[in-house]
Write an enzyme that holds these catalytic residues in place. Structure first.
Site, PDB file in Angstrom:
ATOM      1  N   GLU B  53       0.813  -1.223   0.000  1.00 12.05           N
ATOM      2  CA  GLU B  53       0.000   0.000   0.000  1.00 12.05           C
ATOM      3  C   GLU B  53       0.846   1.272   0.000  1.00 12.05           C
ATOM      4  O   GLU B  53       0.413   2.316  -0.477  1.00 12.05           O
ATOM      5  CB  GLU B  53      -0.957   0.013   1.196  1.00 12.05           C
ATOM      6  CG  GLU B  53      -2.091  -1.007   1.101  1.00 12.05           C
ATOM      7  CD  GLU B  53      -1.713  -2.358   1.684  1.00 12.05           C
ATOM      8  OE1 GLU B  53      -0.511  -2.601   1.940  1.00 12.05           O
ATOM      9  OE2 GLU B  53      -2.639  -3.179   1.883  1.00 12.05           O
ATOM     10  N   PHE B 115     -10.862  -7.191  14.410  1.00 18.49           N
ATOM     11  CA  PHE B 115      -9.832  -7.671  13.485  1.00 18.49           C
ATOM     12  C   PHE B 115      -9.557  -6.604  12.420  1.00 18.49           C
ATOM     13  O   PHE B 115     -10.476  -6.082  11.807  1.00 18.49           O
ATOM     14  CB  PHE B 115     -10.287  -8.977  12.829  1.00 18.49           C
ATOM     15  CG  PHE B 115      -9.314  -9.484  11.794  1.00 18.49           C
ATOM     16  CD1 PHE B 115      -8.048  -9.920  12.165  1.00 18.49           C
ATOM     17  CD2 PHE B 115      -9.648  -9.491  10.448  1.00 18.49           C
ATOM     18  CE1 PHE B 115      -7.141 -10.365  11.217  1.00 18.49           C
ATOM     19  CE2 PHE B 115      -8.751  -9.937   9.493  1.00 18.49           C
ATOM     20  CZ  PHE B 115      -7.491 -10.375   9.874  1.00 18.49           C
ATOM     21  N   GLN B 116      -8.299  -6.294  12.208  1.00 21.20           N
ATOM     22  CA  GLN B 116      -7.854  -5.281  11.246  1.00 21.20           C
ATOM     23  C   GLN B 116      -8.466  -3.909  11.495  1.00 21.20           C
ATOM     24  O   GLN B 116      -8.698  -3.139  10.574  1.00 21.20           O
ATOM     25  CB  GLN B 116      -8.097  -5.740   9.794  1.00 21.20           C
ATOM     26  CG  GLN B 116      -7.213  -6.928   9.413  1.00 21.20           C
ATOM     27  CD  GLN B 116      -7.129  -7.173   7.916  1.00 21.20           C
ATOM     28  OE1 GLN B 116      -8.069  -6.899   7.186  1.00 21.20           O
ATOM     29  NE2 GLN B 116      -5.993  -7.699   7.474  1.00 21.20           N
ATOM     30  N   LYS B 165     -17.152  -0.560   6.539  1.00 21.88           N
ATOM     31  CA  LYS B 165     -17.628  -1.542   5.568  1.00 21.88           C
ATOM     32  C   LYS B 165     -19.147  -1.518   5.432  1.00 21.88           C
ATOM     33  O   LYS B 165     -19.684  -1.591   4.324  1.00 21.88           O
ATOM     34  CB  LYS B 165     -17.155  -2.934   6.006  1.00 21.88           C
ATOM     35  CG  LYS B 165     -17.456  -4.025   5.007  1.00 21.88           C
ATOM     36  CD  LYS B 165     -16.831  -5.345   5.435  1.00 21.88           C
ATOM     37  CE  LYS B 165     -16.993  -6.397   4.336  1.00 21.88           C
ATOM     38  NZ  LYS B 165     -16.324  -7.664   4.706  1.00 21.88           N
ATOM     39  N   MET B 472      24.567   8.453   1.584  1.00 19.42           N
ATOM     40  CA  MET B 472      24.517   9.757   2.248  1.00 19.42           C
ATOM     41  C   MET B 472      24.776   9.604   3.742  1.00 19.42           C
ATOM     42  O   MET B 472      25.465  10.433   4.352  1.00 19.42           O
ATOM     43  CB  MET B 472      23.164  10.427   1.999  1.00 19.42           C
ATOM     44  CG  MET B 472      23.087  11.859   2.498  1.00 19.42           C
ATOM     45  SD  MET B 472      24.338  12.922   1.744  1.00 19.42           S
ATOM     46  CE  MET B 472      23.430  13.608   0.358  1.00 19.42           C
TER      47      MET B 472
END
Lengths: 165, 565
Positions: B53, B115-116, B165, B472
């Protein structure tokens, strides 16, 4: 950009009356680790709007930058600042004080001196309501310390710029 | 169309189409499944399945920067949403209008550690311009339209819309947007204060003996390229471009000086330190530009033109502030300033120029690599860089001649940005070649996106500066930490074999003599291709202003010694 001495400033923010806008605003203050003396929030005059009042002990440049930052936050409708000296600042405190019979008269004298009110009386304690500037509240708390303070709830300061402005 | 019954998910698709969106970067998951179920019914929305993502957010960012439109990314709740965070923070720092849509657990489960479930609003509050959770489908259209308007208006920035949802599954009635949508912030009329500020700025410019123009990202965002060039030509004032201002002024122009700041050229920083007036347009005087602000441009009065009032006076004191769109403000300045020239001052600055002194094994210098890329691609290319030494080399050496053809993560300095962002640029500019250039560290942060390029036929050419170090950081360790190379040596896979595993063409370049041939072949290859440049291991970016020092205190090559010495 931090030249200038620290002066108590009121930052008055009009924001959408929702926790998300409040969270975003307070988060922006938290991020900069500003010297915040008090925060108060409540409904503003118009429906759907809340007024957040912050007392910041900081220099003019820092306060101005802060207000500009707050001004552009989503959910903030307006943000202004003025030195506390140039506005009216009020705070309310509820102080629960031990009230033993033999010293009750002396306590009432102090309460009267500060123009405070007894708003609840128990068997051996009273709750006193006192209103004024932050330093006035602090002075009252010091004055009743000797009687035995059981609890203190302070509202934080609300402030408005003077009407002459 | 009015009165049509839609699910929240269908409505979301419809709202994106209504905004002119035709491309979405995303990754499905449990809490966003109703949206993905509705997606195939809307063929106008092309969905690109990324491999992580974070890449969706960077790709949307790259798309937004290259197209000037919003870039849209979609993720599920919980880990999907948290993976967007780096990309949103990157977009926030660089003022890029990314619109993130996240699924959320159903409303009755919010706050129960479902969950999630994660509080993505809380997570992203400080790194978005606006965020909201849609609590009922009847609010969806207003919330989405408002969020997209906020992303685009004024100084652009990312927004996040969190959609539970069950809200995606709720039924509602679609009402098309009432055109024209009222602007959330009313346009401010030109006030007398503004006219006075412009006049004051013009007065400073007229009276200056050693004036400079410094341009930043705001010039690109406001499409003020031509206006700024006219201002420079009308006044003869030399022009400095910040990292995100690169390609906001033609580098071939005789008035162009280069990049200022930590890795700016010596003559550019010396010019700043001697200037008496600096006209800053669309930049925020970031610490990498100013060095220690106490010693920054000690003789200069600063005219600051910026759309964001909170930038004025934030980092440096300002003599004259003009708050507004760069294009409009510069147009007003153009009308107010009399033509003049600054030839003596420009020649004085050019006398400060120091020739570069570094040498490189195999002659595979950053100059040669960057020069060869330019030779092969011409001026049509957009270069997307990552973060680190290669980023500075490309910024300093590539001769950009077209606006907005240099895209990089400036403010946040996000390693791993280039490869996914270049995918976004490639789909925003399908007719033009796009190169991502990364170091071996940053490339390995998001190399999984090669699979996305292959699956979706996104023709990004990937260049990798491989020096076997996080270069760097190693350079800082060499200069400031007694050469203790702690955790900076980094092993790489065989990139040619890696390219082969993904089914794309790949080359390794070890000598300058190979550059022309390999780059020409990579450029001619349809689809994605990869070129590894095996460069000097301990090459440094010179000059360098040490962190916390003023622009008058550069470290130059000779004071440190030859690379690897």
């Amino acid at each position: 950009m931090t030249e200038g001495s620290a002066v108590p400033h009121a930052v008055s923010v009009l924001l959408d009356e929702e926790l998300l806008a409040l969270n975003r605003t307070v988060g922006a203050l938290r991020r900069r680790n500003l010297p915040i003396e008090s925060i108060a929030v409540g409904p503003a005059g118009a429906p759907g709007l809340a007024r957040l009042t912050i007392i910041l002990n900081s220099d003019v440049a820092t306060v101005d930058t802060t207000v500009k930052k707050l001004h552009k936050l989503s959910g903030v409708r307006a943000a202004v600042t003025f030195p506390v000296d140039e506005g009216v600042t009020r705070e309310l405190a509820l102080v629960k004080v031990r009230a033993q019979h033999e010293r009750y008269a002396a306590l009432l004298d102090v309460i009267e001196l500060f123009n405070a009110d007894v708003v609840d009386e128990g068997a051996d304690a009273v709750i006193v309501q006192v209103t004024g500037s932050g330093s006035f509240i602090l002075a009252f708390i010091r004055a009743v310390e000797g009687f035995g303070i059981l609890d203190v709830a302070r509202s934080g300061s609300v402030a408005l710029a003077r009407a002459t402005d | 169309m009015s009165g049509e019954r839609l699910s929240g998910a269908q409505l979301l698709c419809r709202l994106l189409l209504e905004e002119g969106v035709d491309l979405i970067w995303g990754y499905p998951g449990g809490a966003i499944m109703p949206f993905y179920h509705a997606l195939p019914e809307h063929p106008g929305l092309r969905h690109i399945l990324v491999r992580h993502e974070q890449a969706a957010a960077h790709a949307a960012d790259g798309y937004a920067r290259a197209s000037g439109r919003i870039g849209v990314c979609v993720a599920t709740s919980g880990p999907g949403a948290t993976n967007l965070v780096t990309g949103l923070a990157t977009a926030h720092m660089d003022s890029s209008p990314v619109v993130a849509i996240t699924g959320q657990v159903p409303r009755h489960m919010i706050g129960r550690d479902a969950f999630q479930e994660t509080d993505v609003i809380g997570l992203t509050l400080p790194i978005t311009k606006h965020s909201c959770q849609v609590r009922d489908v009847t609010e969806l259209a207003d919330e989405v339209r408002k969020a997209i308007a906020i992303a685009k208006e004024g100084r652009p920035g990312p927004v996040l819309i969190d959609v539970p949802k069950d809200v995606q599954n709720q039924q509602t009635t679609y009402e098309p947007a009432r055109p024209p949508a009222p602007p959330a912030v009313p346009a401010t009329p030109v006030s007398r204060a503004r006219a006075e500020a412009v006049a004051a700025a013009a007065g400073l410019i007229a009276g200056a003996a050693r004036p400079l123009i410094m341009v930043g990202h705001g010039v690109i965002l406001a499409d003020a390229y031509d206006a700024v060039r006219q201002l420079a030509e009308q006044t003869g004032i030399p022009v400095i471009t910040t990292l995100l201002g690169i390609s906001a002024f033609p580098e071939s122009h005789p008035l162009h000086l280069g990049m200022p700041g930590m890795h700016g050229e010596v003559h550019v920083n010396r010019a700043i330190q001697q200037a008496d007036v600096i006209v800053g347009i669309g930049l925020r005087f970031d610490d990498r530009v100013t060095g220690n602000t106490a010693g920054f441009a000690p003789r200069a009065q600063i005219v600051h033109v910026d759309l964001d009032a909170s930038e004025i006076g934030k980092n440096v004191p300002t003599a004259v502030a003009i708050v507004g769109d760069a294009k409009e403000a510069v147009a007003e300045l153009l009308r107010a300033v009399a033509p003049r020239r600054c030839d003596a001052w420009r020649h004085e600055i050019l006398s400060f120029v120091r020739p570069r002194q570094e040498t490189y094994r195999g002659d595979l210098s950053p100059e040669n690599i960057v020069g060869a890329v330019h030779e092969v691609t011409g001026d049509r290319v957009t270069i997307v860089t990552d973060v680190g030494q290669h980023q500075m080399w490309v910024a300093k050496l590539y001769p950009y001649r077209r606006p907005n053809t240099h895209i990089t993560s400036g403010g946040l300095g996000t390693m791993g940005f280039a490869v996914p962002a270049a995918m976004g640029v490639a789909l925003a500019r399908p007719a033009e070649p796009v190169w991502s250039i990364s170091g071996d560290g940053g490339f390995q942060m998001n190399l999984q996106e090669i699979a996305t390029m292959v699956q979706e036929k996104i023709p990004v050419k990937m260049g990798i500066f491989n020096n076997g170090y996080l270069g760097m950081v190693r350079q800082w360790q060499q200069f400031f930490h007694g050469r203790r190379y702690s955790a900076t040596p980094i092993w790489s896979p065989d990139y040619v074999k890696l390219a082969d595993a993904y089914g794309i063409a790949g080359w390794r370049v070890e000598e300058a003599s190979q550059l022309q041939d390999v780059l020409a072949r990579a450029h001619a290859t349809p689809g994605p291709a990869l070129v590894e440049f095996v460069i000097e291991q301990e090459a440094n970016v010179f000059p360098m202003i040490p962190p916390g020092a003023s622009l008058s205190e550069p470290i130059e090559a000779e004071s440190v010694g030859a690379p690897g010495a």
